[in-house]
Design a protein around this motif. Structure first.
Motif, PDB file in Angstrom:
ATOM      1  N   GLN A 174       0.837  -1.195   0.000  1.00 29.63           N
ATOM      2  CA  GLN A 174       0.000   0.000   0.000  1.00 29.63           C
ATOM      3  C   GLN A 174       0.871   1.245   0.000  1.00 29.63           C
ATOM      4  OE1 GLN A 174      -2.797   0.286   3.237  1.00 29.63           O
ATOM      5  NE2 GLN A 174      -3.743   2.166   2.458  1.00 29.63           N
ATOM      6  N   ARG A 175       0.497   2.182  -0.872  1.00 27.64           N
ATOM      7  CA  ARG A 175       1.147   3.489  -0.903  1.00 27.64           C
ATOM      8  C   ARG A 175       0.043   4.530  -0.921  1.00 27.64           C
ATOM      9  NH1 ARG A 175       4.689   1.921  -6.158  1.00 27.64           N
ATOM     10  NH2 ARG A 175       5.392  -0.123  -5.400  1.00 27.64           N
ATOM     11  N   GLY A 176      -0.112   5.196   0.189  1.00 27.98           N
ATOM     12  CA  GLY A 176      -1.224   6.130   0.310  1.00 27.98           C
ATOM     13  C   GLY A 176      -2.537   5.375   0.296  1.00 27.98           C
ATOM     14  N   GLU A 177      -3.436   5.758  -0.598  1.00 24.36           N
ATOM     15  CA  GLU A 177      -4.725   5.080  -0.722  1.00 24.36           C
ATOM     16  C   GLU A 177      -4.709   4.000  -1.800  1.00 24.36           C
ATOM     17  OE1 GLU A 177      -7.743   7.954  -1.394  1.00 24.36           O
ATOM     18  OE2 GLU A 177      -7.598   8.855   0.609  1.00 24.36           O
ATOM     19  N   SER A 178      -3.583   3.823  -2.456  1.00 22.83           N
ATOM     20  CA  SER A 178      -3.494   2.867  -3.560  1.00 22.83           C
ATOM     21  C   SER A 178      -2.768   1.595  -3.131  1.00 22.83           C
ATOM     22  CB  SER A 178      -2.768   3.497  -4.753  1.00 22.83           C
ATOM     23  OG  SER A 178      -3.494   4.595  -5.258  1.00 22.83           O
ATOM     24  N   PHE A 179      -3.112   0.512  -3.824  1.00 23.23           N
ATOM     25  CA  PHE A 179      -2.509  -0.792  -3.562  1.00 23.23           C
ATOM     26  C   PHE A 179      -1.845  -1.297  -4.843  1.00 23.23           C
ATOM     27  CE2 PHE A 179      -6.159  -0.230  -0.808  1.00 23.23           C
ATOM     28  CZ  PHE A 179      -5.642  -0.514   0.444  1.00 23.23           C
ATOM     29  N   PHE A 180      -0.752  -2.043  -4.661  1.00 24.59           N
ATOM     30  CA  PHE A 180       0.022  -2.528  -5.793  1.00 24.59           C
ATOM     31  C   PHE A 180       0.352  -4.004  -5.589  1.00 24.59           C
ATOM     32  CE2 PHE A 180       0.724   1.934  -5.209  1.00 24.59           C
ATOM     33  CZ  PHE A 180       0.734   2.477  -6.490  1.00 24.59           C
ATOM     34  N   LEU A 181       0.214  -4.762  -6.652  1.00 20.45           N
ATOM     35  CA  LEU A 181       0.580  -6.171  -6.594  1.00 20.45           C
ATOM     36  C   LEU A 181       2.094  -6.278  -6.495  1.00 20.45           C
ATOM     37  CD1 LEU A 181      -0.897  -8.934  -6.751  1.00 20.45           C
ATOM     38  CD2 LEU A 181      -0.386  -8.944  -9.200  1.00 20.45           C
ATOM     39  N   LYS A 182       2.581  -7.003  -5.484  1.00 15.41           N
ATOM     40  CA  LYS A 182       4.028  -7.128  -5.287  1.00 15.41           C
ATOM     41  C   LYS A 182       4.695  -7.857  -6.440  1.00 15.41           C
ATOM     42  CE  LYS A 182       4.787  -6.927  -0.286  1.00 15.41           C
ATOM     43  NZ  LYS A 182       5.289  -7.683   0.887  1.00 15.41           N
ATOM     44  N   LYS A 183       4.085  -8.974  -6.828  1.00 16.42           N
ATOM     45  CA  LYS A 183       4.652  -9.754  -7.915  1.00 16.42           C
ATOM     46  C   LYS A 183       4.143  -9.205  -9.238  1.00 16.42           C
ATOM     47  CE  LYS A 183       4.966 -14.411  -9.836  1.00 16.42           C
ATOM     48  NZ  LYS A 183       4.678 -15.846  -9.647  1.00 16.42           N
ATOM     49  N   GLY A 184       5.032  -9.042 -10.174  1.00 12.59           N
ATOM     50  CA  GLY A 184       4.561  -8.539 -11.451  1.00 12.59           C
ATOM     51  C   GLY A 184       5.660  -8.539 -12.488  1.00 12.59           C
ATOM     52  N   PRO A 185       5.266  -8.379 -13.743  1.00 12.01           N
ATOM     53  CA  PRO A 185       3.864  -8.366 -14.165  1.00 12.01           C
ATOM     54  C   PRO A 185       3.262  -9.775 -14.211  1.00 12.01           C
ATOM     55  CG  PRO A 185       5.286  -8.152 -16.073  1.00 12.01           C
ATOM     56  CD  PRO A 185       6.194  -8.148 -14.870  1.00 12.01           C
ATOM     57  N   VAL A 186       1.991  -9.884 -13.826  1.00 14.94           N
ATOM     58  CA  VAL A 186       1.246 -11.138 -13.907  1.00 14.94           C
ATOM     59  C   VAL A 186       0.294 -11.025 -15.087  1.00 14.94           C
ATOM     60  CG1 VAL A 186      -0.401 -12.656 -12.756  1.00 14.94           C
ATOM     61  CG2 VAL A 186       1.426 -11.569 -11.436  1.00 14.94           C
ATOM     62  N   LYS A 187       0.417 -11.932 -16.049  1.00 14.34           N
ATOM     63  CA  LYS A 187      -0.341 -11.812 -17.294  1.00 14.34           C
ATOM     64  C   LYS A 187      -1.825 -12.121 -17.121  1.00 14.34           C
ATOM     65  CE  LYS A 187       3.684 -13.106 -20.078  1.00 14.34           C
ATOM     66  NZ  LYS A 187       4.262 -14.151 -20.967  1.00 14.34           N
ATOM     67  N   SER A 188      -2.118 -13.131 -16.306  1.00  9.80           N
ATOM     68  CA  SER A 188      -3.517 -13.543 -16.180  1.00  9.80           C
ATOM     69  C   SER A 188      -3.726 -14.312 -14.884  1.00  9.80           C
ATOM     70  CB  SER A 188      -3.932 -14.418 -17.369  1.00  9.80           C
ATOM     71  OG  SER A 188      -3.390 -15.723 -17.245  1.00  9.80           O
ATOM     72  N   PHE A 189      -4.985 -14.623 -14.629  1.00  8.38           N
ATOM     73  CA  PHE A 189      -5.386 -15.387 -13.452  1.00  8.38           C
ATOM     74  C   PHE A 189      -5.307 -16.892 -13.711  1.00  8.38           C
ATOM     75  CE2 PHE A 189      -9.067 -16.990 -10.787  1.00  8.38           C
ATOM     76  CZ  PHE A 189      -8.441 -16.830  -9.564  1.00  8.38           C
ATOM     77  N   GLY A 190      -5.019 -17.276 -14.954  1.00  9.78           N
ATOM     78  CA  GLY A 190      -5.123 -18.672 -15.372  1.00  9.78           C
ATOM     79  C   GLY A 190      -4.305 -19.645 -14.552  1.00  9.78           C
ATOM     80  N   GLU A 191      -3.021 -19.350 -14.341  1.00 11.35           N
ATOM     81  CA  GLU A 191      -2.162 -20.293 -13.619  1.00 11.35           C
ATOM     82  C   GLU A 191      -2.621 -20.478 -12.173  1.00 11.35           C
ATOM     83  OE1 GLU A 191       1.951 -19.303 -13.935  1.00 11.35           O
ATOM     84  OE2 GLU A 191       2.016 -19.566 -16.113  1.00 11.35           O
ATOM     85  N   THR A 192      -3.059 -19.398 -11.554  1.00  9.52           N
ATOM     86  CA  THR A 192      -3.529 -19.489 -10.169  1.00  9.52           C
ATOM     87  C   THR A 192      -4.789 -20.340 -10.086  1.00  9.52           C
ATOM     88  OG1 THR A 192      -2.603 -17.301  -9.725  1.00  9.52           O
ATOM     89  CG2 THR A 192      -4.217 -18.140  -8.153  1.00  9.52           C
ATOM     90  N   LEU A 193      -5.674 -20.195 -11.059  1.00 11.42           N
ATOM     91  CA  LEU A 193      -6.897 -21.003 -11.076  1.00 11.42           C
ATOM     92  C   LEU A 193      -6.565 -22.474 -11.314  1.00 11.42           C
ATOM     93  CD1 LEU A 193      -9.982 -20.999 -10.911  1.00 11.42           C
ATOM     94  CD2 LEU A 193     -10.042 -20.606 -13.383  1.00 11.42           C
ATOM     95  N   GLU A 194      -5.623 -22.751 -12.196  1.00 13.23           N
ATOM     96  CA  GLU A 194      -5.211 -24.137 -12.437  1.00 13.23           C
ATOM     97  C   GLU A 194      -4.626 -24.747 -11.170  1.00 13.23           C
ATOM     98  OE1 GLU A 194      -2.560 -24.129 -15.783  1.00 13.23           O
ATOM     99  OE2 GLU A 194      -3.987 -23.025 -17.033  1.00 13.23           O
ATOM    100  N   TRP A 195      -3.799 -23.976 -10.461  1.00 15.04           N
ATOM    101  CA  TRP A 195      -3.251 -24.454  -9.184  1.00 15.04           C
ATOM    102  C   TRP A 195      -4.376 -24.784  -8.215  1.00 15.04           C
ATOM    103  CZ3 TRP A 195      -4.121 -22.110  -4.441  1.00 15.04           C
ATOM    104  CH2 TRP A 195      -3.436 -22.672  -3.358  1.00 15.04           C
TER     105      TRP A 195
END
Length: 296
Positions: A131-152
């Protein structure tokens, strides 16, 4: 006439309708024994890689991590539990789309603000986002899609809920039919192949259905599943796409028949399912259906 209102607890209800000493606890014990027997059966049969090798399928790579939103080992169970929620999975897709920076109001399309704040708090606590201020950022990146996480996640369902040896993101060496096999598993001595789609039905095209059937024919699994991670209907678009593909492949194409709700089967071994009410519940339905029909 006076009506007597009797409120039964679930254990008492089952005690009344079931003979002898059959109780909820007894049923739980039976389920545990079944899971144990399945694990022992898996141990007695050939390992998954051996089953694939017998079909001349040699694994080139599997379980890629480049786009996997994977927590620290200490919170895998918590992440798995959260992934069971459809709204949480939709939320994660939005997080990936806005991984360069997002605010709470930008990811509340599928849940209330309170629930979304809980999701964000979970991701912060487990180390997924900063978190930086009011915004949030994904630590790992760039992540292309949700596909691999769903397969896992789907692979974990098979391992945890069904005691099935399984792996995901599999690529084979030297096959005419290319692409990833999203999930490969061993089910009661047979081979399971599963295609997992995180996109909504409108973003699935004929070529993807064609590729799925090409892999089914090439691998010849005992059971195959085409899963759409959506609560939308399969009958409107996906079933016609399946029927079209089968019509192009066979002179007398098999029927795409409804099992229940939005779960469909082709010849009792290839299944088309969505995620409503839950992925694990629908998988339980079709696994049970497949195993029962196999004995007929």
């Amino acid at each position: 006439m006076l009506a007597l209102k009797v409120q039964l607890t679930l254990p008492l209800f089952y005690t009344l309708i079931m003979p002898g000493d059959i109780t909820i606890e007894y049923i739980r014990e039976l389920k545990q024994e079944i899971q144990s027997l399945r694990k022992r059966l898996n141990d007695l049969t050939a390992p998954l890689d051996v089953m694939l090798k017998r079909r001349a399928f040699l694994i080139h790579s599997k379980e890629p991590r480049d786009d996997l939103l994977f927590p620290d080992d200490g919170c895998v169970d918590d992440f798995y539990r959260m992934m069971k929620g459809y709204a949480f999975r939709l939320f994660l897709r939005d997080v990936i789309k806005m991984q360069g920076g997002f605010k709470t109001d930008m990811v509340t399309r599928y849940a209330t603000r309170d629930v979304t704040e809980h999701y964000i708090s979970f991701l912060r606590e487990k180390g997924f986002i900063d978190q930086r201020g009011e915004s949030f950022f994904l630590k790992k990146g760039p992540v292309k899609s949700f596909g691999e996480t769903l397969e896992w996640f789907v692979t974990e369902i098979f391992k945890r809920e069904f005691m099935i040896e399984a792996t995901w993101g599999v690529k084979f060496r030297g096959r005419k039919v290319g692409g990833d096999y999203d999930v490969i598993g061993k089910i009661d001595g047979g081979l399971l192949y599963m295609e997992v789609k995180s996109s909504p039905p409108r973003q699935v095209y004929d070529r993807e259905v064609r590729a799925f059937w090409s892999r089914v024919i090439d691998l010849c699994p005992d059971m195959a599943v085409f899963l759409m991670d959506t609560h939308l209907r399969m009958k409107d678009k996906l079933v016609p796409m399946f029927e079209k593909e089968l019509g192009e492949r066979y002179d007398s194409p098999p029927e795409v028949k409804r099992i229940k709700a939005e779960l469909f089967a082709v010849e009792d071994r290839v299944f088309l399912i969505n995620a409503k009410p839950s992925i694990e519940g629908n998988l339980e339905t079709i696994v049970s259906y497949f195993l029962k029909r196999r004995c007929r």
